[in-house]
Design a protein around this motif. Sequence first.
Motif, PDB file in Angstrom:
ATOM      1  N   PRO A  71       0.768  -1.419  -0.024  1.00 40.20           N
ATOM      2  CA  PRO A  71      -0.257   0.040   0.025  1.00 40.20           C
ATOM      3  C   PRO A  71       0.764   1.261  -0.085  1.00 40.20           C
ATOM      4  O   PRO A  71       0.600   2.450  -0.651  1.00 40.20           O
ATOM      5  CB  PRO A  71      -0.750  -0.080   1.127  1.00 40.20           C
ATOM      6  N   HIS A  72       1.995   1.137   0.595  1.00 42.02           N
ATOM      7  CA  HIS A  72       2.720   2.207   0.425  1.00 42.02           C
ATOM      8  C   HIS A  72       3.396   2.827  -0.453  1.00 42.02           C
ATOM      9  O   HIS A  72       3.648   3.989  -0.859  1.00 42.02           O
ATOM     10  CB  HIS A  72       3.860   2.287   1.972  1.00 42.02           C
ATOM     11  N   ALA A  73       3.658   1.762  -1.161  1.00 41.80           N
ATOM     12  CA  ALA A  73       4.227   2.203  -2.850  1.00 41.80           C
ATOM     13  C   ALA A  73       3.112   3.048  -3.329  1.00 41.80           C
ATOM     14  O   ALA A  73       3.481   4.001  -4.250  1.00 41.80           O
ATOM     15  CB  ALA A  73       4.400   0.711  -3.419  1.00 41.80           C
ATOM     16  N   VAL A  74       1.799   2.530  -3.187  1.00 43.60           N
ATOM     17  CA  VAL A  74       0.786   3.321  -3.981  1.00 43.60           C
ATOM     18  C   VAL A  74       0.722   4.941  -3.379  1.00 43.60           C
ATOM     19  O   VAL A  74       0.673   5.632  -4.166  1.00 43.60           O
ATOM     20  CB  VAL A  74      -0.394   2.543  -3.964  1.00 43.60           C
TER      21      VAL A  74
ATOM     22  N   LEU B 182       1.360   4.242 -10.346  1.00 51.82           N
ATOM     23  CA  LEU B 182       1.818   4.962  -9.325  1.00 51.82           C
ATOM     24  C   LEU B 182       2.843   4.343  -8.433  1.00 51.82           C
ATOM     25  O   LEU B 182       3.948   4.816  -7.934  1.00 51.82           O
ATOM     26  CB  LEU B 182       0.453   5.150  -8.333  1.00 51.82           C
ATOM     27  N   ALA B 183       2.714   2.848  -8.301  1.00 54.32           N
ATOM     28  CA  ALA B 183       3.697   2.049  -7.391  1.00 54.32           C
ATOM     29  C   ALA B 183       5.004   2.108  -8.240  1.00 54.32           C
ATOM     30  O   ALA B 183       6.080   1.699  -7.370  1.00 54.32           O
ATOM     31  CB  ALA B 183       3.120   0.594  -7.222  1.00 54.32           C
ATOM     32  N   ASN B 184       5.221   2.355  -9.347  1.00 54.41           N
ATOM     33  CA  ASN B 184       6.464   2.341  -9.904  1.00 54.41           C
ATOM     34  C   ASN B 184       7.354   3.631  -9.515  1.00 54.41           C
ATOM     35  O   ASN B 184       8.460   3.591  -9.930  1.00 54.41           O
ATOM     36  CB  ASN B 184       6.116   2.275 -11.556  1.00 54.41           C
ATOM     37  N   LEU B 185       6.623   4.726  -9.183  1.00 53.91           N
ATOM     38  CA  LEU B 185       7.315   5.678  -9.164  1.00 53.91           C
ATOM     39  C   LEU B 185       8.314   6.091  -8.154  1.00 53.91           C
ATOM     40  O   LEU B 185       9.360   6.641  -8.266  1.00 53.91           O
ATOM     41  CB  LEU B 185       6.293   7.056  -8.696  1.00 53.91           C
ATOM     42  N   HIS B 186       8.348   5.369  -7.035  1.00 58.31           N
ATOM     43  CA  HIS B 186       9.416   5.271  -6.094  1.00 58.31           C
ATOM     44  C   HIS B 186      10.566   4.727  -6.650  1.00 58.31           C
ATOM     45  O   HIS B 186      11.557   5.427  -6.392  1.00 58.31           O
ATOM     46  CB  HIS B 186       8.947   4.342  -4.734  1.00 58.31           C
ATOM     47  N   TYR B 187      10.572   3.601  -7.459  1.00 62.54           N
ATOM     48  CA  TYR B 187      11.835   3.214  -7.958  1.00 62.54           C
ATOM     49  C   TYR B 187      12.401   4.154  -8.829  1.00 62.54           C
ATOM     50  O   TYR B 187      13.528   4.462  -9.049  1.00 62.54           O
ATOM     51  CB  TYR B 187      11.367   1.612  -8.760  1.00 62.54           C
ATOM     52  N   ILE B 188      11.476   4.704  -9.620  1.00 60.34           N
ATOM     53  CA  ILE B 188      12.125   5.758 -10.561  1.00 60.34           C
ATOM     54  C   ILE B 188      12.895   6.711 -10.068  1.00 60.34           C
ATOM     55  O   ILE B 188      13.864   7.377 -10.355  1.00 60.34           O
ATOM     56  CB  ILE B 188      11.102   6.346 -11.683  1.00 60.34           C
ATOM     57  N   LEU B 189      12.151   7.236  -9.002  1.00 65.23           N
ATOM     58  CA  LEU B 189      12.739   8.587  -8.649  1.00 65.23           C
ATOM     59  C   LEU B 189      13.871   8.500  -7.450  1.00 65.23           C
ATOM     60  O   LEU B 189      14.550   9.118  -7.200  1.00 65.23           O
ATOM     61  CB  LEU B 189      11.536   9.306  -7.433  1.00 65.23           C
ATOM     62  N   GLU B 190      13.809   6.802  -6.918  1.00 66.40           N
ATOM     63  CA  GLU B 190      15.135   6.518  -6.323  1.00 66.40           C
ATOM     64  C   GLU B 190      16.077   6.100  -7.092  1.00 66.40           C
ATOM     65  O   GLU B 190      17.452   6.606  -6.924  1.00 66.40           O
ATOM     66  CB  GLU B 190      14.547   5.612  -5.529  1.00 66.40           C
ATOM     67  N   ASN B 191      16.015   5.634  -8.026  1.00 70.04           N
ATOM     68  CA  ASN B 191      16.957   4.953  -8.703  1.00 70.04           C
ATOM     69  C   ASN B 191      17.248   5.511 -10.275  1.00 70.04           C
ATOM     70  O   ASN B 191      18.441   5.274 -10.948  1.00 70.04           O
ATOM     71  CB  ASN B 191      16.825   3.598  -9.142  1.00 70.04           C
TER      72      ASN B 191
END
Lengths: 550, 910
Positions: free
Chosen positions: A240-243, A349-358
Amino acid sequence: MSNNLTNLLARKGIDNNLFERVQYEITSNGSLSSNSVKQLAEDYLIGKSNILGTASFYDFLKPKNFGKKAYVCSGTACLLAGKQDLVHSKLLDHFDQSEIGEICCLGRCHENAAFQHDLSNYSGTAIDQLAEIIDGTASFNNQDKYHQEAIIADPLLMSPITDLHDYYELLLSMQKKSKDELVHQVIESGLRGRGGAGYPIGLKMKACKQASGDRKYIVCNADEGDPGSYSDRFLLEQYPHAVLFGMLASGYISGATQGVLYIRAEYPETIKIIEKAVNEYYAIRKTLGLEFSFDFKIIEGAGSYVCGEETALLASIEGQRPEVRIRPPFPTDFGLYGKPTLVNNVETLANLHYILENGADAFSSIGKATSTGTKLICLDSFFKRPGVYEVPFGMPLQEVIRQIGRGFKIPVKALHIGGPLGGVIPSSAWDTLTLDFESFEMAGYSLGHASFISIPSTFPMIRYLEHLFAFTAHESCGKCFPCRLGSQRGMELLQKSQKEKEAISKVLFTDLLETLELGSLCGLGSGLPLPVRNILTHFSEELRPYFKNE
Amino acid sequence: MNNLRGNSMKKIAYIDDTAYEIEVGENALRFLQREMDQSQIPTLCDAPHLSPGGSCRLCSVELAKTKNGKRNVVASCHTYLQDGDHLYIHTDRIKRLRKNIVELILTDHPLDCETCHQNGTCQLQTVAATVGLEKVRYPEGKTHGNYQQDLSHPYLTADLSKCINCNMCVRACDEIQGEFILSMVGRGFDSRIIKGMDTVFKDSDCVSCGACVQVCPTAAISDIFAPLEKNADKKIRTVCTYCGVGCNLEVAVADERIIRISAPYEAEANQGHTCVKGRYAFQFYQHPDRLRHPMIRKNGELVPSTWDETYDYIIEKLGSIKSDYGPDAIAGISSARCTNEENYLMQKMMRAVIGTNNIDGCARICHAPTAAGMQRAFGTGAATNSIADIQHTNCILVVGANPTNAHPVTGAKIKQAAIQGKNLIVIDPRKTELARYANYHLALRPGTNVALLNMMLRFIVEEELIDQEFIQTRCEGFEEFKLKILNLDITELEKICGVDRKLVRAAAITYATASTAMSFHGLGVTEHSQGTFGVMLVANLALLTGNIGKPGSGVNPLRGQNNVQGAADMGVQPHQGPGYFDLSDPAQRAIYEDIYKVDMPDHPGLTIPKMFEAALTGQLKALWIMGEDVVQTEPNSDKVKAGLRKLDLLIVQELFLSATTPFAHVVLPAASFFEKNGTFTNGERRIQKVRQIIPPLQGVKSDGQIAVDIMNRMGYSQPDYNPEWVLDEIATIVPFFKGVSWERLGENGLQWPVMEDGSDSKILHKMAFTHGKGKIHFIDFKESPELIMHAKKFPYILTTNRSLEHYNSGSMTRRTNENLLVYEDILLVNKEDAQDKNLVDNDWVIISSPRGSTKIRIKVSDQVNPGIVSTTFHFPEILINKITSDVLDSEADCPEYKVVAVDLERIGFK
């Protein structure tokens, strides 16, 4: 959709939205009394007819669903699994016929035999313990279990979040970058919408960022209505937190301060999990030191597939009839309550963390051509190993079937991939495809949401066609003529061809499909012809008795 | 090939490879409709005044970015073209798509064209023929054929078995009228239209504007007049008589009878919309009660007579009164319902032929204070801006007006603006429809406009929200005003008007800080003892904040009757002639004398209230009333009757016998507005053509012809009535009519001042005021004498108003089906007062005032605050004006209908 209603409903705002008021009136009183209608009309300064127009749209708010004690899943996978009659007959041991309703896809496609009782979903062998479920003595947790696996060494979506605070701290480092830079990163990643249409998300985000508005919204489309698909449910429940992070990041970048998660009512457990996650985030937020404010609002659907269409979804939140709206204007300019709004699917939306981190490159190096990153796929119960998998785009379809799914339990003649509007791929074509947008499109299919429905060799394709038309006819919002009338007439033609042996004119059917495809306002009507044509092309022999040449 | 108009800045799009210019912001459908024959692009969910629908998909075309590029099928109604786009509108694919859609529609539409009343005027039928549909190939399936007809309403009908779900009625109700009566319910194939709480028209809250009927492409939503429309042999455009909005009407005629009325889309005044009165209340013209021959009272009875005999009688009587008592013993009341030309002739007859300035009009009892107040502030007594400015303004102030009832098309526009988020401030004792949607509703005690406006003005001055530059360059009197206004005690004012100062302050700030703000006011400002002063304070708001002379601003009176503005312009007032020249000034008087070739009377004549007083004292001997029922509409009717009884000669020129005709010695049958040519000037100074739709009824003459006949018989030669020559004469006298001629007025009229070259004026006072500078006056509040004298004994305040369905005395509307919608005046009483008096809905009460009493039924309503009651004055059976007060505006003699000290006594349920 009415701009005037949008403006009037905006006066009350998201926290006093009409949709929840209508749902509350109906669920707490069992029906919508004329006094409630009058009061609501007065409170919102709109027509009584508008209140009835909204209430009458949704399956769960319809009078015929009052007093239902249990619902049988009528989704495609459950239909094909052939367990619906069994579930229904077992429910009849405890309930009257009138107390049993239908519900379209509980997302238990991995084990079927799904039903809902007392706002909890059950599937698989649970029906055998119905008595215990009803008297509250069942020993099992109704949260379903299914295989979950990332078929990639370094998963983008399925990597565990070990420390929530750390996870959200990415927002702090984002604050050090310019918003333009962040948008650029998302654009460069090539991330395309995972809800089915595959639109580049960065461009949408940029448009929303550039749009002027005293208020903006981020809406998470968690109305996973495609029968056969449960990967959004997987993310919402397991990550849920990824979303939530995806929404926060989108909000920060585009200048939105309010997030709305529109979650289908068919997933009651999911809603509870998200509520908990939002509160967890609020607790973390206190110590995080963010420079921007962003709040979440959870809206529960009320049973309508078309609410997965973004303009219908926005209308639904406002409390209008969720009819599809013409575009332009696009939601990024004129969205929720007329304000710039970014509507994205859960997985996107859940993909954004990976993109913004990596970074964009890390993301875009995975996948194939313009299908960058990974995709969640969900396999139904006819696979030997059903479940949700994260696979890099570009994986050969046969590899998914043979190695990931471990083949089928029974002979399967076609796969329906990507929901009811996705492509129907005969077994003969499985060797030719790879799992990405381009491969599917070029071959005349559509990847959609990448859910896998197996059509057993024994299941008549004419029935499957009827099911597709019936689904569309049931879910059509009714706004445009081709879909409203065409889905109904198509369903009738297919029914008559079976029950009354009235062969369908091929010319007429071709005309009908063309009318739906070219004429329909949204993807529901215009998308239906694709799987239908796939079936007509690849199963012409099987269907020959039902059609005639003039 | 190209079809360009030579503007190289314009973007180009191609239709079937021919180039055309695209207008900014237009969708492809509008582009195609403009450039091609309308029938080329079929559509069943589009109307010119609605937002694009996107439902029917019949307007689909192929769109390519380049000539040989990939072609996509798009619905043109929500496609916006880019430079160089190519549209292909009749490819095989498109033709097939349209035909197949129509075929689908017809699978759920009764195929009973032959017996359907819409046969021949049905859009679906036309489109089916256009796309070449021959037969429906689908087998019979589910349909909506079993829906019941709705024949509950006096005008509107519904047969939803014929509905094609185009949603246009829903959009019209929402986007045009702002009522939300109609909605779709259900979804998909099962969706259908409902009215209100899924009921019949009659039981819904429908305001019967007919916007839904006008857009319905089939017979699904229709009206009782539709079945006859196909018989129409012509359609003629004219202007509505029912209020100052000046809606253009398209009247269908067959065999010299009116068949049906619709609203032309291209009309600038009303853009395809009108109200229940304009669209439906026309049957009065052929009512059996219409007067069809002159009558003379003989032995106490009005008996039929010939025109010659009646004219002889009038000439003889007028002649002897004039020679016995002088011309000032004769007076005339002209009518704001009649044309400019008729009003002009009426005043000319009184002044140039009879020789008196005793000419006044019904504006006396509505907007005379507007004319007076605005003349004092700006130099001109007319709306400074146009209705179209509602689109441009950022703040709307509505003072003492209920336009959704009394000026429905303007009311709907203001409501739309408010819904769309424009600031709306309503100052009104009643919770009107607009007040429900307003940001601020200042529900003041009736009669305290001056106190409340002073509070607003004070806050604006105190908080320095004034437009310094505008005041310095364009206004005078500010310094003195400032001193006095800052001296006022807010606590005292707050107590007087009963509105919380915080609310007033917030409203004042909203008005003053809006980049543009415009005000609309009605009789709630004028019909007061301080009516003119109220108008002047509304003007002050505009002057202090620089809201004059620019789009979206100004002071805009909502004229009650169709030609209030025009009647005043034409000189229907005792002190000013046509063009507002002062007759007591020799130089100005000479303007008339030059044209009329006679000596003109030089002293101001009597206003209407003074005419009755003069009659009572015996000074006035003869009164000629053109089209006004003074007994029903003037206050304190018993006093009016007493005055009329004393007259030697009362001539009433009317459509019907009225509450006044029992006192008449002569009744002249006049033609209705359907039966004559002329012009009306609407509330935004728009002079529009009224066209003869049908010949006058047998035995009836137009008011203009009657005036001409009398003048000729009195030896002053005039040609037969015809607006063309009258307008030409007016143009020689009235400066702001200089460029007006019948021909020039065209379809949409001209807004005065009209220059010699024919150019007109949407906004007044752009650079300067008529008398140079705008005048800011300080006015202090004064309690109405009515309350000072009578409030103790009569503790409630009655304020009168108008219903949507009826027009003024109701003489016309009561003789139509409007009477099935509203058939009595109802007194609105607050819940608290109802409890005090033990009243429930439909109870009868005696309502009494120092003048008298009447019986009326009540309705408990939150529209009025405790202590206030309110009703209409449309029904002579109730005759509410029996009790209204004849306290007059101190400046303009307008009666104070809005503040009447009354008491209530329950009679019980009858």
